[in-house]
Write a protein that holds these residues in place. Structure first.
Motif, PDB file in Angstrom:
ATOM      1  N   ASN A  18       5.901   2.399 -72.741  1.00  0.00           N
ATOM      2  CA  ASN A  18       6.207   1.723 -71.482  1.00  0.00           C
ATOM      3  C   ASN A  18       5.209   0.599 -71.212  1.00  0.00           C
ATOM      4  O   ASN A  18       5.591  -0.488 -70.779  1.00  0.00           O
ATOM      5  CB  ASN A  18       6.203   2.721 -70.322  1.00  0.00           C
ATOM      6  CG  ASN A  18       6.661   2.096 -69.031  1.00  0.00           C
ATOM      7  OD1 ASN A  18       7.811   1.718 -68.892  1.00  0.00           O
ATOM      8  ND2 ASN A  18       5.746   1.963 -68.081  1.00  0.00           N
ATOM      9  N   MET A  19       3.923   0.831 -71.493  1.00  0.00           N
ATOM     10  CA  MET A  19       2.919  -0.206 -71.235  1.00  0.00           C
ATOM     11  C   MET A  19       3.123  -1.395 -72.154  1.00  0.00           C
ATOM     12  O   MET A  19       2.962  -2.542 -71.732  1.00  0.00           O
ATOM     13  CB  MET A  19       1.515   0.384 -71.406  1.00  0.00           C
ATOM     14  CG  MET A  19       0.431  -0.531 -70.898  1.00  0.00           C
ATOM     15  SD  MET A  19       0.635  -0.927 -69.145  1.00  0.00           S
ATOM     16  CE  MET A  19       0.048  -2.599 -69.133  1.00  0.00           C
ATOM     17  N   GLN A  20       3.510  -1.157 -73.400  1.00  0.00           N
ATOM     18  CA  GLN A  20       3.788  -2.259 -74.318  1.00  0.00           C
ATOM     19  C   GLN A  20       4.968  -3.078 -73.815  1.00  0.00           C
ATOM     20  O   GLN A  20       4.938  -4.308 -73.850  1.00  0.00           O
ATOM     21  CB  GLN A  20       4.074  -1.739 -75.721  1.00  0.00           C
ATOM     22  CG  GLN A  20       2.849  -1.229 -76.425  1.00  0.00           C
ATOM     23  CD  GLN A  20       3.194  -0.548 -77.743  1.00  0.00           C
ATOM     24  OE1 GLN A  20       4.310  -0.113 -77.963  1.00  0.00           O
ATOM     25  NE2 GLN A  20       2.207  -0.452 -78.618  1.00  0.00           N
ATOM     26  N   ALA A  21       6.011  -2.399 -73.340  1.00  0.00           N
ATOM     27  CA  ALA A  21       7.177  -3.107 -72.801  1.00  0.00           C
ATOM     28  C   ALA A  21       6.794  -3.909 -71.569  1.00  0.00           C
ATOM     29  O   ALA A  21       7.214  -5.067 -71.402  1.00  0.00           O
ATOM     30  CB  ALA A  21       8.283  -2.110 -72.469  1.00  0.00           C
ATOM     31  N   LEU A  22       5.983  -3.319 -70.704  1.00  0.00           N
ATOM     32  CA  LEU A  22       5.525  -4.007 -69.496  1.00  0.00           C
ATOM     33  C   LEU A  22       4.703  -5.237 -69.857  1.00  0.00           C
ATOM     34  O   LEU A  22       4.925  -6.322 -69.312  1.00  0.00           O
ATOM     35  CB  LEU A  22       4.693  -3.059 -68.634  1.00  0.00           C
ATOM     36  CG  LEU A  22       3.950  -3.673 -67.453  1.00  0.00           C
ATOM     37  CD1 LEU A  22       4.924  -4.298 -66.462  1.00  0.00           C
ATOM     38  CD2 LEU A  22       3.094  -2.632 -66.766  1.00  0.00           C
TER      39      LEU A  22
END
Length: 147
Positions: A18-22
């Motif tokens: 999720n953090m990579q996508a964000l």
């Protein structure tokens, strides 16, 4: 039927995913909206440069805190507390990142708010994922205090 451990696919740690996508989403939108062609005056350009750098640095801090927390093999209460501290820092930086985005949207007119709404939702999801991870660590704490 269960799959033998040696044949299981390695699952993605959702907090990282999720953090990579964000991070990818934010960088893409910030670069589109804050490009040189859009800027009308020097004051706005300096403001946007600062905000862009701040958002990128916050993303890096969140990723770093998550990695540091996940890399710890907790075997005593001191290590448990240190891991929890990294998780708390990541949550705090998520909140600050959300506030930074909100200030950009509030100050700069003409931005597509829907783009940033998605980013803010991803930040909310990241906060929820880290809190869930932290909550699951409570079982670990119980083992450490009783063992």
């Amino acid at each position: 039927m269960t799959v033998p451990k040696s044949k299981r696919h390695k699952s993605r740690f959702e907090v990282f995913h999720n953090m990579q996508a964000l991070q990818k989403e934010l960088v893409k939108h910030l670069m589109q909206d804050f490009g040189i062609t859009r800027i009308a005056d020097l004051g706005e350009a300096q403001f946007l440069d600062l905000k862009f750098e701040r958002a990128i640095n916050l993303c890096a801090e969140i990723v770093g805190d998550i990695h540091r927390a996940n890399a710890m093999y907790v075997s005593n209460m001191l290590e448990y507390e240190e891991r929890r501290l990294y998780q708390d820092k990541a949550i705090g930086n998520c909140v600050v990142l959300k506030q930074e985005l909100q200030s950009i949207v509030d100050i700069i007119s003409g931005l597509n708010l829907n783009k940033y709404k998605t980013s803010i939702e991803l930040i909310e999801k990241e906060i929820h994922l880290i809190k869930s991870w932290r909550k699951s660590d409570l079982r670990l704490k119980k083992k450490l205090t009783t063992g």
